[in-house]
Motif scaffolding. Structure first.
Motif, PDB file in Angstrom:
ATOM      1  N   PRO A   1      10.290 -10.312   0.521  1.00 16.18           N
ATOM      2  CA  PRO A   1       9.593 -10.808   1.724  1.00 16.18           C
ATOM      3  C   PRO A   1       9.381  -9.695   2.750  1.00 16.18           C
ATOM      4  O   PRO A   1      10.225  -9.440   3.612  1.00 16.18           O
ATOM      5  CB  PRO A   1      10.538 -11.889   2.249  1.00 16.18           C
ATOM      6  CG  PRO A   1      11.892 -11.482   1.767  1.00 16.18           C
ATOM      7  CD  PRO A   1      11.675 -10.806   0.430  1.00 16.18           C
ATOM      8  N   LEU A   2       8.239  -9.024   2.663  1.00 10.93           N
ATOM      9  CA  LEU A   2       7.990  -7.829   3.470  1.00 10.93           C
ATOM     10  C   LEU A   2       7.693  -8.165   4.925  1.00 10.93           C
ATOM     11  O   LEU A   2       8.192  -7.505   5.851  1.00 10.93           O
ATOM     12  CB  LEU A   2       6.833  -7.036   2.859  1.00 10.93           C
ATOM     13  CG  LEU A   2       6.959  -6.716   1.359  1.00 10.93           C
ATOM     14  CD1 LEU A   2       5.726  -5.984   0.861  1.00 10.93           C
ATOM     15  CD2 LEU A   2       8.222  -5.908   1.086  1.00 10.93           C
TER      16      LEU A   2
ATOM     17  N   LEU B   1      -0.639  -6.147   4.709  1.00  9.91           N
ATOM     18  CA  LEU B   1      -1.546  -5.633   3.685  1.00  9.91           C
ATOM     19  C   LEU B   1      -0.817  -5.445   2.358  1.00  9.91           C
ATOM     20  O   LEU B   1      -1.370  -5.752   1.289  1.00  9.91           O
ATOM     21  CB  LEU B   1      -2.159  -4.311   4.150  1.00  9.91           C
ATOM     22  CG  LEU B   1      -3.173  -3.659   3.204  1.00  9.91           C
ATOM     23  CD1 LEU B   1      -4.296  -4.625   2.843  1.00  9.91           C
ATOM     24  CD2 LEU B   1      -3.743  -2.382   3.836  1.00  9.91           C
ATOM     25  N   HIS B   2       0.411  -4.986   2.419  1.00 13.01           N
ATOM     26  CA  HIS B   2       1.208  -4.782   1.207  1.00 13.01           C
ATOM     27  C   HIS B   2       1.401  -6.104   0.458  1.00 13.01           C
ATOM     28  O   HIS B   2       1.257  -6.164  -0.768  1.00 13.01           O
ATOM     29  CB  HIS B   2       2.559  -4.178   1.602  1.00 13.01           C
ATOM     30  CG  HIS B   2       3.377  -3.668   0.464  1.00 13.01           C
ATOM     31  ND1 HIS B   2       4.416  -2.782   0.647  1.00 13.01           N
ATOM     32  CD2 HIS B   2       3.361  -3.920  -0.878  1.00 13.01           C
ATOM     33  CE1 HIS B   2       4.967  -2.500  -0.514  1.00 13.01           C
ATOM     34  NE2 HIS B   2       4.350  -3.192  -1.456  1.00 13.01           N
ATOM     35  N   GLU B   3       1.714  -7.166   1.184  1.00  6.90           N
ATOM     36  CA  GLU B   3       1.883  -8.472   0.531  1.00  6.90           C
ATOM     37  C   GLU B   3       0.579  -8.966  -0.094  1.00  6.90           C
ATOM     38  O   GLU B   3       0.595  -9.655  -1.119  1.00  6.90           O
ATOM     39  CB  GLU B   3       2.418  -9.497   1.528  1.00  6.90           C
ATOM     40  CG  GLU B   3       3.900  -9.316   1.851  1.00  6.90           C
ATOM     41  CD  GLU B   3       4.534 -10.548   2.485  1.00  6.90           C
ATOM     42  OE1 GLU B   3       3.796 -11.492   2.838  1.00  6.90           O
ATOM     43  OE2 GLU B   3       5.775 -10.562   2.626  1.00  6.90           O
ATOM     44  N   LEU B   4      -0.554  -8.584   0.495  1.00  2.00           N
ATOM     45  CA  LEU B   4      -1.845  -8.993  -0.055  1.00  2.00           C
ATOM     46  C   LEU B   4      -2.137  -8.276  -1.371  1.00  2.00           C
ATOM     47  O   LEU B   4      -2.545  -8.902  -2.358  1.00  2.00           O
ATOM     48  CB  LEU B   4      -2.959  -8.706   0.959  1.00  2.00           C
ATOM     49  CG  LEU B   4      -4.402  -8.798   0.438  1.00  2.00           C
ATOM     50  CD1 LEU B   4      -4.704 -10.189  -0.109  1.00  2.00           C
ATOM     51  CD2 LEU B   4      -5.387  -8.433   1.546  1.00  2.00           C
TER      52      LEU B   4
ATOM     53  N   SER C   1       4.625  -1.837  -8.401  1.00  2.00           N
ATOM     54  CA  SER C   1       4.624  -3.096  -7.646  1.00  2.00           C
ATOM     55  C   SER C   1       3.257  -3.430  -7.066  1.00  2.00           C
ATOM     56  O   SER C   1       3.018  -4.559  -6.642  1.00  2.00           O
ATOM     57  CB  SER C   1       5.675  -3.054  -6.530  1.00  2.00           C
ATOM     58  OG  SER C   1       5.345  -2.073  -5.563  1.00  2.00           O
ATOM     59  N   VAL C   2       2.350  -2.461  -7.017  1.00  2.00           N
ATOM     60  CA  VAL C   2       0.944  -2.676  -6.686  1.00  2.00           C
ATOM     61  C   VAL C   2       0.146  -2.152  -7.875  1.00  2.00           C
ATOM     62  O   VAL C   2       0.348  -1.023  -8.324  1.00  2.00           O
ATOM     63  CB  VAL C   2       0.536  -1.935  -5.399  1.00  2.00           C
ATOM     64  CG1 VAL C   2      -0.974  -2.068  -5.164  1.00  2.00           C
ATOM     65  CG2 VAL C   2       1.308  -2.465  -4.196  1.00  2.00           C
TER      66      VAL C   2
ATOM     67  N   ALA D   1      -0.901   3.096  -5.316  1.00  2.00           N
ATOM     68  CA  ALA D   1      -1.699   2.684  -4.157  1.00  2.00           C
ATOM     69  C   ALA D   1      -0.817   2.002  -3.126  1.00  2.00           C
ATOM     70  O   ALA D   1       0.220   1.413  -3.472  1.00  2.00           O
ATOM     71  CB  ALA D   1      -2.816   1.743  -4.596  1.00  2.00           C
ATOM     72  N   GLY D   2      -1.226   2.065  -1.846  1.00  2.00           N
ATOM     73  CA  GLY D   2      -0.454   1.425  -0.800  1.00  2.00           C
ATOM     74  C   GLY D   2      -1.206   1.337   0.512  1.00  2.00           C
ATOM     75  O   GLY D   2      -2.332   1.828   0.638  1.00  2.00           O
ATOM     76  N   PRO D   3      -0.581   0.732   1.525  1.00  2.00           N
ATOM     77  CA  PRO D   3      -1.245   0.502   2.813  1.00  2.00           C
ATOM     78  C   PRO D   3      -1.247   1.737   3.715  1.00  2.00           C
ATOM     79  O   PRO D   3      -0.288   2.506   3.756  1.00  2.00           O
ATOM     80  CB  PRO D   3      -0.395  -0.605   3.458  1.00  2.00           C
ATOM     81  CG  PRO D   3       0.627  -1.009   2.443  1.00  2.00           C
ATOM     82  CD  PRO D   3       0.735   0.091   1.465  1.00  2.00           C
TER      83      PRO D   3
END
Length: 506
Positions: free
Chosen positions: A248-249, A227-230, A198-199, A214-216
């Motif tokens: 919708p996080l 940051l995740h939505e970005l 998803s990223v 990868a993740g926030p």
């Protein structure tokens, strides 16, 4: 002026939009903090002050001109050194890539630059993300800001330590078996492993391609959601990328912060608690469960019987994939090149000399293990069997999520151990990932939220603990709903964020 480095990314974004502060002021505040404390913490391998300030100035000019900017525009960020960054060193914590400047950006870095977040620099890590303590970096240890004699977790200890030391408001990490969540737990920060795919993984220096994500890395659940939505979303350059929008996080985090979890069913994984877990870790976990119950959630026990084999399966699958991915580091194309001291300079002898000098002990250990597991005569017995166990673990998750909405456990069995304490015992080091590894094997998302300080018995040390929430694949919004609800309840009890209780540095 309020100490800008102590503010959350969401608060900084609000102040920037209201023009109460400029991005140059915010960025300079974090650069000054890095200069003041990073000699002790060693969270950063490279600080890009000029580039960060140039981006900050650009944001300030654009905002003054009335441009429509991303909500996080002007908020600085740090990036784990396993993520490639055009024009900035990217070493993956290894001597074999010392001085390498990539000619391109990872997809998530492209998104960060497009949103105009100043990149403060690259953070320290275990070499090629192989480790649970950031003691395997070729460039020296990172120290836990809560106790400089302790590890900050790994492999992404640099990103977590930068947040805990107030050297950055946001950071990027990668999680192959817990390398975002476990550092979050031991530093009192928030870490999220998104659903696999998803990223985008394009531009990550690969360790194990079927596990890396990868993740926030942040200080609050809302900051992680922003940051995740970005950084999330489909990327055609990544063949494993999910071609679907993110849920919708941010809205889920807002909903969770209201404190209402009515109708939510929470499964406590029997196999991820109890024996082997530090008393204070278990105590904070039980207290967090009580808070979720008070918020309206139904708490039930769930058994995932094959989780007990996850560690063994992981430490066959990961080394096998690593031995393949790291074959590219041969002294021929890029990075370090070492020629033999004597004798003919053949390709084979250059490869051997380069890898002998460029790879650290832990990387060599895992390459040897992985190559053996993939070798003729042993593939089915080891790697093939591990993949079968992986399927059983995925089925455990499927059966569990048919009963409950989320699964929970302590993030790590202990608090941060002392530097050097487990370096001579790799198996003891590997056990730190026992609670986080199953999510990577199944590709499901997970979050670690600070759950307090361990200090109930003589075995405890008053250091941070973490509460892990796992959700079904592509249901990352559930992480944010539960994580924000727990965060709000705990901070109401504590009278503020857990990091407010950390010892002052500098």
């Amino acid at each position: 002026m309020t100490d800008l480095t102590r503010l959350s990314a969401a608060t900084l974004a609000e102040k920037l939009r209201a023009r109460e502060v400029t991005s140059v002021q915010v960025t300079q505040a974090f650069l000054d903090r890095i200069a003041a404390v990073d000699d002790a913490v060693h969270a950063f391998l490279h600080v890009s002050a000029q580039d960060a300030l140039a981006t900050a100035r650009d944001v300030d000019v654009a905002r003054a001109a009335g441009e429509d900017l991303h909500p996080l525009a002007g908020v600085p960020i740090a990036v784990k050194d396993v993520v490639v960054t055009k024009g900035l060193p990217s070493t993956a914590g290894s001597k074999i890539l010392e001085g390498w400047i990539p000619p391109y950006d990872a997809t998530l870095v492209e998104k960060i630059r497009a949103a105009r977040l100043p990149i403060l620099g690259k953070t320290n890590m275990d070499e090629f993300a192989m480790g649970s303590s950031t003691e395997h970096s070729a460039y020296g240890n990172t120290h836990n800001p809560w106790d400089l004699d302790r590890i900050p977790g790994g492999s992404g200890g640099g990103s977590a330590a930068a947040l805990a030391a107030f050297e950055a408001p946001l950071a990027i990490g990668t999680d192959t078996g817990g390398s975002i969540r476990q550092p979050g737990a031991v530093t009192g920060t928030v870490g999220v492993k998104p659903t696999y795919g998803s990223v985008s993984r394009y531009g990550l220096i690969a360790l194990a391609s079927s596990l890396d994500q990868a993740g926030p890395v942040t200080r609050t659940v809302m900051d992680s959601a922003l940051l995740h939505e970005l950084i999330g979303g489909h990327d055609p350059r990544d063949s494993t990328s999910i071609d679907e929008p993110l849920p919708p996080l941010v809205e889920a985090a807002r909903q969770g912060a209201s404190g209402d979890l009515s109708g939510l069913k929470v499964g406590v994984v029997t196999q991820l608690q109890g024996e082997g877990y530090q008393p204070g870790v278990q105590a904070r976990f039980e207290e967090s469960l009580d808070l979720l119950r008070e918020a309206g959630a139904e708490i039930v026990e769930v058994s995932c019987p094959h989780f007990e084999y996850a560690l063994a399966a992981y430490y066959l699958i990961l080394p096998a994939e690593a031995s393949s991915n790291l074959a590219k580091f041969d002294g021929m194309r890029f990075g370090l090149r070492v020629e033999p001291d004597e004798g003919p300079v053949t390709a084979e002898r250059v490869m051997a000399a380069t890898r002998g000098a460029g790879f650290g002990d832990e990387v060599k250990r895992r390459i040897i293990l992985g190559t053996y597991a993939l070798s003729a005569g042993y593939y089915d017995a080891y790697y093939g069997s591990a993949q079968k166990v992986r399927t059983l673990i995925q089925r455990d998750f499927d059966e569990a999520f048919a009963q409950v909405d989320v699964l929970v456990s302590p993030t790590a069995p202990t608090t941060a151990f002392k530097l050097g304490e487990k370096l001579d015992d790799p198996l003891a080091m590997y056990l730190n990932d026992v609670a986080t590894i199953p999510a990577n094997l199944a590709g499901v998302p997970g979050i670690s939220v600070p759950s307090g300080l361990a200090g109930d018995s003589t075995e405890d040390d008053g250091l941070p603990t973490g509460f892990q929430v796992l959700a079904p694949a592509k249901a990352d919004d559930r992480l944010y709903r539960v994580g924000a609800a727990l965060e709000a309840a705990l901070e109401a009890r504590w009278g503020g964020p857990l990091l407010d209780r950390a010892p002052e540095l500098g």
